[in-house]
Write a protein that holds these residues in place. Sequence first.
Motif, mmCIF file in Angstrom:
data_model
loop_
_atom_site.group_PDB
_atom_site.id
_atom_site.type_symbol
_atom_site.label_atom_id
_atom_site.label_comp_id
_atom_site.label_asym_id
_atom_site.label_seq_id
_atom_site.Cartn_x
_atom_site.Cartn_y
_atom_site.Cartn_z
ATOM 1 N N LEU A 67 -16.118 -7.846 -2.901
ATOM 2 C CA LEU A 67 -15.981 -6.424 -3.205
ATOM 3 C C LEU A 67 -15.839 -5.625 -1.924
ATOM 4 O O LEU A 67 -14.991 -4.720 -1.832
ATOM 5 C CB LEU A 67 -17.191 -5.952 -4.009
ATOM 6 C CG LEU A 67 -17.248 -4.465 -4.378
ATOM 7 C CD1 LEU A 67 -16.050 -4.089 -5.226
ATOM 8 C CD2 LEU A 67 -18.538 -4.154 -5.124
ATOM 9 N N ARG A 69 -14.731 -6.700 0.931
ATOM 10 C CA ARG A 69 -13.437 -7.031 1.539
ATOM 11 C C ARG A 69 -12.319 -6.281 0.838
ATOM 12 O O ARG A 69 -11.432 -5.697 1.469
ATOM 13 C CB ARG A 69 -13.194 -8.536 1.468
ATOM 14 C CG ARG A 69 -11.967 -9.019 2.249
ATOM 15 C CD ARG A 69 -11.975 -10.523 2.378
ATOM 16 N NE ARG A 69 -11.937 -11.173 1.097
ATOM 17 C CZ ARG A 69 -12.524 -12.340 0.828
ATOM 18 N NH1 ARG A 69 -13.214 -12.967 1.748
ATOM 19 N NH2 ARG A 69 -12.426 -12.874 -0.369
ATOM 20 N N ALA A 70 -12.355 -6.254 -0.488
ATOM 21 C CA ALA A 70 -11.299 -5.560 -1.241
ATOM 22 C C ALA A 70 -11.369 -4.053 -1.004
ATOM 23 O O ALA A 70 -10.336 -3.401 -0.805
ATOM 24 C CB ALA A 70 -11.437 -5.866 -2.734
ATOM 25 N N ALA A 71 -12.582 -3.495 -1.035
ATOM 26 C CA ALA A 71 -12.717 -2.057 -0.823
ATOM 27 C C ALA A 71 -12.282 -1.689 0.594
ATOM 28 O O ALA A 71 -11.628 -0.662 0.816
ATOM 29 C CB ALA A 71 -14.162 -1.618 -1.060
ATOM 30 N N LEU A 73 -10.095 -3.322 2.448
ATOM 31 C CA LEU A 73 -8.641 -3.436 2.502
ATOM 32 C C LEU A 73 -7.975 -2.222 1.880
ATOM 33 O O LEU A 73 -7.020 -1.655 2.429
ATOM 34 C CB LEU A 73 -8.202 -4.712 1.778
ATOM 35 C CG LEU A 73 -6.704 -4.980 1.693
ATOM 36 C CD1 LEU A 73 -6.120 -5.257 3.064
ATOM 37 C CD2 LEU A 73 -6.421 -6.154 0.757
ATOM 38 N N PHE A 74 -8.480 -1.767 0.727
ATOM 39 C CA PHE A 74 -7.900 -0.616 0.043
ATOM 40 C C PHE A 74 -8.049 0.651 0.884
ATOM 41 O O PHE A 74 -7.080 1.379 1.138
ATOM 42 C CB PHE A 74 -8.566 -0.445 -1.325
ATOM 43 C CG PHE A 74 -8.020 0.675 -2.150
ATOM 44 C CD1 PHE A 74 -8.815 1.774 -2.452
ATOM 45 C CD2 PHE A 74 -6.732 0.650 -2.638
ATOM 46 C CE1 PHE A 74 -8.324 2.812 -3.221
ATOM 47 C CE2 PHE A 74 -6.226 1.680 -3.403
ATOM 48 C CZ PHE A 74 -7.027 2.767 -3.696
ATOM 49 N N SER A 77 -6.100 0.463 4.222
ATOM 50 C CA SER A 77 -4.657 0.567 4.041
ATOM 51 C C SER A 77 -4.249 2.014 3.771
ATOM 52 O O SER A 77 -3.207 2.468 4.243
ATOM 53 C CB SER A 77 -4.195 -0.332 2.893
ATOM 54 O OG SER A 77 -4.731 0.106 1.672
ATOM 55 N N ILE A 78 -5.075 2.744 3.028
ATOM 56 C CA ILE A 78 -4.748 4.147 2.767
ATOM 57 C C ILE A 78 -4.778 4.948 4.063
ATOM 58 O O ILE A 78 -3.890 5.770 4.337
ATOM 59 C CB ILE A 78 -5.720 4.752 1.737
ATOM 60 C CG1 ILE A 78 -5.463 4.156 0.358
ATOM 61 C CG2 ILE A 78 -5.585 6.268 1.668
ATOM 62 C CD1 ILE A 78 -6.420 4.637 -0.702
ATOM 63 N N MET A 81 -1.705 4.044 6.034
ATOM 64 C CA MET A 81 -0.480 4.566 5.431
ATOM 65 C C MET A 81 -0.342 6.055 5.701
ATOM 66 O O MET A 81 0.753 6.549 5.982
ATOM 67 C CB MET A 81 -0.492 4.319 3.920
ATOM 68 C CG MET A 81 -0.089 2.921 3.530
ATOM 69 S SD MET A 81 0.189 2.771 1.770
ATOM 70 C CE MET A 81 -1.427 2.432 1.152
ATOM 71 N N ARG A 82 -1.455 6.779 5.588
ATOM 72 C CA ARG A 82 -1.378 8.228 5.756
ATOM 73 C C ARG A 82 -1.136 8.600 7.219
ATOM 74 O O ARG A 82 -0.443 9.562 7.510
ATOM 75 C CB ARG A 82 -2.682 8.880 5.279
ATOM 76 C CG ARG A 82 -2.847 8.852 3.762
ATOM 77 C CD ARG A 82 -4.088 9.610 3.343
ATOM 78 N NE ARG A 82 -3.977 11.025 3.613
ATOM 79 C CZ ARG A 82 -3.412 11.908 2.813
ATOM 80 N NH1 ARG A 82 -2.895 11.503 1.673
ATOM 81 N NH2 ARG A 82 -3.373 13.178 3.121
ATOM 82 N N GLY A 85 2.200 5.722 8.421
ATOM 83 C CA GLY A 85 3.224 5.280 7.482
ATOM 84 C C GLY A 85 4.629 5.655 7.904
ATOM 85 O O GLY A 85 5.590 4.944 7.600
ATOM 86 N N ASP A 86 4.781 6.777 8.612
ATOM 87 C CA ASP A 86 6.120 7.205 9.033
ATOM 88 C C ASP A 86 6.777 6.204 9.976
ATOM 89 O O ASP A 86 7.999 6.208 10.128
ATOM 90 C CB ASP A 86 6.048 8.566 9.719
ATOM 91 C CG ASP A 86 5.652 9.655 8.727
ATOM 92 O OD1 ASP A 86 5.113 10.687 9.146
ATOM 93 O OD2 ASP A 86 5.876 9.438 7.519
ATOM 94 N N MET A 88 7.109 3.190 9.451
ATOM 95 C CA MET A 88 7.801 2.179 8.658
ATOM 96 C C MET A 88 9.125 2.696 8.102
ATOM 97 O O MET A 88 9.839 1.966 7.415
ATOM 98 C CB MET A 88 6.918 1.764 7.468
ATOM 99 C CG MET A 88 5.583 1.189 7.861
ATOM 100 S SD MET A 88 5.712 -0.470 8.473
ATOM 101 C CE MET A 88 6.065 -1.363 6.990
ATOM 102 N N ALA A 89 9.439 3.956 8.357
ATOM 103 C CA ALA A 89 10.679 4.528 7.806
ATOM 104 C C ALA A 89 11.905 3.944 8.502
ATOM 105 O O ALA A 89 11.855 3.586 9.676
ATOM 106 C CB ALA A 89 10.667 6.039 7.966
ATOM 107 N N ILE A 90 12.987 3.839 7.747
ATOM 108 C CA ILE A 90 14.248 3.371 8.339
ATOM 109 C C ILE A 90 15.347 4.361 7.995
ATOM 110 O O ILE A 90 15.235 5.121 7.044
ATOM 111 C CB ILE A 90 14.647 1.969 7.821
ATOM 112 C CG1 ILE A 90 14.642 1.949 6.278
ATOM 113 C CG2 ILE A 90 13.724 0.919 8.368
ATOM 114 C CD1 ILE A 90 15.209 0.684 5.706
#
Lengths: 90, 296
Positions: A67, A69-71, A73-74, A77-78, A81-82, A85-86, A88-90
């Motif tokens: 739990l 580890r999953a929490a 990771l979630f 990752s958020i 990403m926030r 994340g830019d 990763m744009a192409i």
Amino acid sequence: MADTVISLDKLKAFWNSQVHDEENWAHNMNGRFLVSAFLVPSDFHCHGIRPPEFSAILACSGNEQKLLRAAGLFAGSILLMRNYGDLMAI
Amino acid sequence: MAGLVPPVTTTIPADASKTKKADEKTDYMNLPCPIPFEEIHREALMSLKPETFEGLRFDFTKGLNQKFSLSHSVSMGPTEIPSQSAETIKIPTSHYEFGANYIDPNLMLIGRVLTDGRLNARVKWDLTDNLTVKANAQLTNEPHMSHGMFNFDYKGKDYRSQFQIGNGALFGASYFQSVTPHLSLGGEVFWAGQHRKSGIGYAGRYETDKMVATGQVASTGMVALSYVQKVSEKVSLASDFMYNYMSKDVTASVGYDYILRQCRLRGKIDSNGCTTAFLEERLNMGLNFILSAEVR
């Protein structure tokens, strides 16, 4: 230069004590290696002493570790990403 | 002699923006209609749940006219079967699937027949602009394994509601309401008469131009969270978290979705150490090439 050699020897001694010692290897392979290697000094395993502040982490059952580890990771990752994340744009 | 033009009094732009902001804040009577309750996780599902497969798969669709088409699908490969132990058991299988599709602006009929005798049928009928009837059925040769369900969807001005009736005395209802221009909240209830079980769930969805965040909790023990970051028109990053507090089973996954001109690339990694990649490439008009990989 001499200080660097001494630190390297300490690292090698720590690695051998964790990997080539059967009792410590069995203890580490219960999923606590990553926590203990980076958070607990080497002599704690040799003497079987654990600091109280880490016993809660080390005492987690398998389901709780999954739990966490999953929490992690979630949530991680958020955050990534926030904030990045830019990239990763192409 | 040119005279000076007297200054024209104009409204200060700051006042207009304040008034516009005030209108946006208080205009709760013109909220957008939310998406259906069953589709609140659709962005995350599209990015993180591609149809991976093992072995060989060949799909061919032949259009007979503008509305009617036939499809042929052949697949050969190992299929995972449920087992009591934690070990994954796979058996090699192969099957051929024949399908017929009728697609009209107001009516959609889809049928699939497999070589093992299974029949899948889906119907979607738009009775009016706001009322839609959906039905799906799975018929098999095995006794008590056939299922059927009817859905009645009503789209209101700023809400969506659905009523479900299925075999085995299965009844369900859901309601989803726009609360603000970005936030929608809703809930669902169901009752399975055959198993004497009922459940209730709540969900919320927050959507902007850049991101979509959803959360869902159900009395069956399920907690589902998802977050999708729309980096650009071509790129999306997604993350989801599924936890069942009854069975203590948890999975989180992070993935990406690149939609390019000739291909679509999706990949993800989850908290169980499983890595998945899925590539769909359009080689020619009507010819798609698909690569799927999963490493555990």
